[in-house]
Design a protein around this motif. Structure first.
Motif, PDB file in Angstrom:
ATOM      1  N   HIS A   1      -1.884  -7.554  -9.732  1.00  0.00           N
ATOM      2  CA  HIS A   1      -1.727  -6.102  -9.830  1.00  0.00           C
ATOM      3  C   HIS A   1      -2.956  -5.372  -9.312  1.00  0.00           C
ATOM      4  O   HIS A   1      -2.843  -4.290  -8.743  1.00  0.00           O
ATOM      5  N   THR A   2      -4.130  -5.957  -9.506  1.00  0.00           N
ATOM      6  CA  THR A   2      -5.368  -5.274  -9.115  1.00  0.00           C
ATOM      7  C   THR A   2      -5.471  -5.140  -7.604  1.00  0.00           C
ATOM      8  O   THR A   2      -6.145  -4.246  -7.100  1.00  0.00           O
ATOM      9  N   LYS A   3      -4.802  -6.043  -6.883  1.00  0.00           N
ATOM     10  CA  LYS A   3      -4.871  -6.026  -5.420  1.00  0.00           C
ATOM     11  C   LYS A   3      -3.538  -5.635  -4.780  1.00  0.00           C
ATOM     12  O   LYS A   3      -3.414  -5.680  -3.557  1.00  0.00           O
ATOM     13  N   ASN A   4      -2.556  -5.260  -5.619  1.00  0.00           N
ATOM     14  CA  ASN A   4      -1.231  -4.908  -5.089  1.00  0.00           C
ATOM     15  C   ASN A   4      -0.716  -5.987  -4.135  1.00  0.00           C
ATOM     16  O   ASN A   4      -0.198  -5.690  -3.051  1.00  0.00           O
TER      17      ASN A   4
ATOM     18  N   SER B   1       1.465   3.219  -2.655  1.00  0.00           N
ATOM     19  CA  SER B   1       2.047   3.548  -3.950  1.00  0.00           C
ATOM     20  C   SER B   1       1.455   2.604  -4.986  1.00  0.00           C
ATOM     21  O   SER B   1       0.871   1.583  -4.643  1.00  0.00           O
ATOM     22  N   THR B   2       1.620   2.953  -6.247  1.00  0.00           N
ATOM     23  CA  THR B   2       1.378   1.974  -7.292  1.00  0.00           C
ATOM     24  C   THR B   2       2.662   1.174  -7.462  1.00  0.00           C
ATOM     25  O   THR B   2       3.760   1.728  -7.447  1.00  0.00           O
ATOM     26  N   PHE B   3       2.528  -0.113  -7.566  1.00  0.00           N
ATOM     27  CA  PHE B   3       3.715  -0.965  -7.633  1.00  0.00           C
ATOM     28  C   PHE B   3       3.975  -1.487  -9.029  1.00  0.00           C
ATOM     29  O   PHE B   3       4.791  -2.387  -9.217  1.00  0.00           O
ATOM     30  N   ILE B   4       3.279  -0.889  -9.981  1.00  0.00           N
ATOM     31  CA  ILE B   4       3.624  -1.169 -11.367  1.00  0.00           C
ATOM     32  C   ILE B   4       5.031  -0.621 -11.600  1.00  0.00           C
ATOM     33  O   ILE B   4       5.337   0.512 -11.249  1.00  0.00           O
TER      34      ILE B   4
ATOM     35  N   TYR C   1       7.682  -1.970 -10.234  1.00  0.00           N
ATOM     36  CA  TYR C   1       8.530  -2.523  -9.187  1.00  0.00           C
ATOM     37  C   TYR C   1       8.777  -4.007  -9.455  1.00  0.00           C
ATOM     38  O   TYR C   1       7.894  -4.726  -9.905  1.00  0.00           O
TER      39      TYR C   1
ATOM     40  N   THR D   1       6.979  -6.763 -13.234  1.00  0.00           N
ATOM     41  CA  THR D   1       5.638  -6.303 -13.612  1.00  0.00           C
ATOM     42  C   THR D   1       5.062  -7.169 -14.719  1.00  0.00           C
ATOM     43  O   THR D   1       3.862  -7.465 -14.736  1.00  0.00           O
TER      44      THR D   1
ATOM     45  N   SER E   1       0.843  -1.197   0.000  1.00  0.00           N
ATOM     46  CA  SER E   1       0.000   0.000   0.000  1.00  0.00           C
ATOM     47  C   SER E   1       0.875   1.242   0.000  1.00  0.00           C
ATOM     48  O   SER E   1       2.072   1.181   0.291  1.00  0.00           O
TER      49      SER E   1
END
Length: 115
Positions: free
Chosen positions: A73-76, A27-30, A32, A53, A25
């Protein structure tokens, strides 16, 4: 503020399975590389598995064929499915999120493999 929260650790018998989860949580982790590392008592922290990614994966030789890393990705969220567990897999397992110039760690979750 970036947070990585691991769950799913515990005590399991040799040959058993566990599934670790890491919810990210802040940040966006795309972009990473997400990974799992572990540290056994008296030993250095070591790489277990990483996933990019685009879902390219990398595994330590000691876990190949037994562990599977995946990410949603949708749920990080990043997962580590651990099968055929051995006593030498006993360690604290840490979630990691890395990109150039940034490196985040979770607090860790204990995995104990013992009869």
């Amino acid at each position: 503020q970036v947070q990585l929260v691991e769950s799913g650790g515990g005590l399991v018998q040799p040959g058993g399975s566990l599934r670790l989860s890491c919810v990210a949580s802040g940040s966006t982790f795309i972009g990473y590389v997400m990974g799992w590392y572990r540290q056994a008592p008296g030993k250095q922290r070591e790489l277990v598995a990483t996933i990019t990614t685009s879902t390219g994966t990398n595994y330590a030789d000691s876990v190949k064929g037994r562990f599977t890393i995946s990410r949603d990705h949708t749920k990080n969220t990043v997962f580590l499915q651990m099968n055929s567990l051995k006593p030498e897999d006993t360690a604290i397992y840490y979630c990691n999120a890395w990109r150039i110039g940034v490196n985040h760690w979770g607090q860790g979750t204990q995995v104990t493999v013992s009869s």
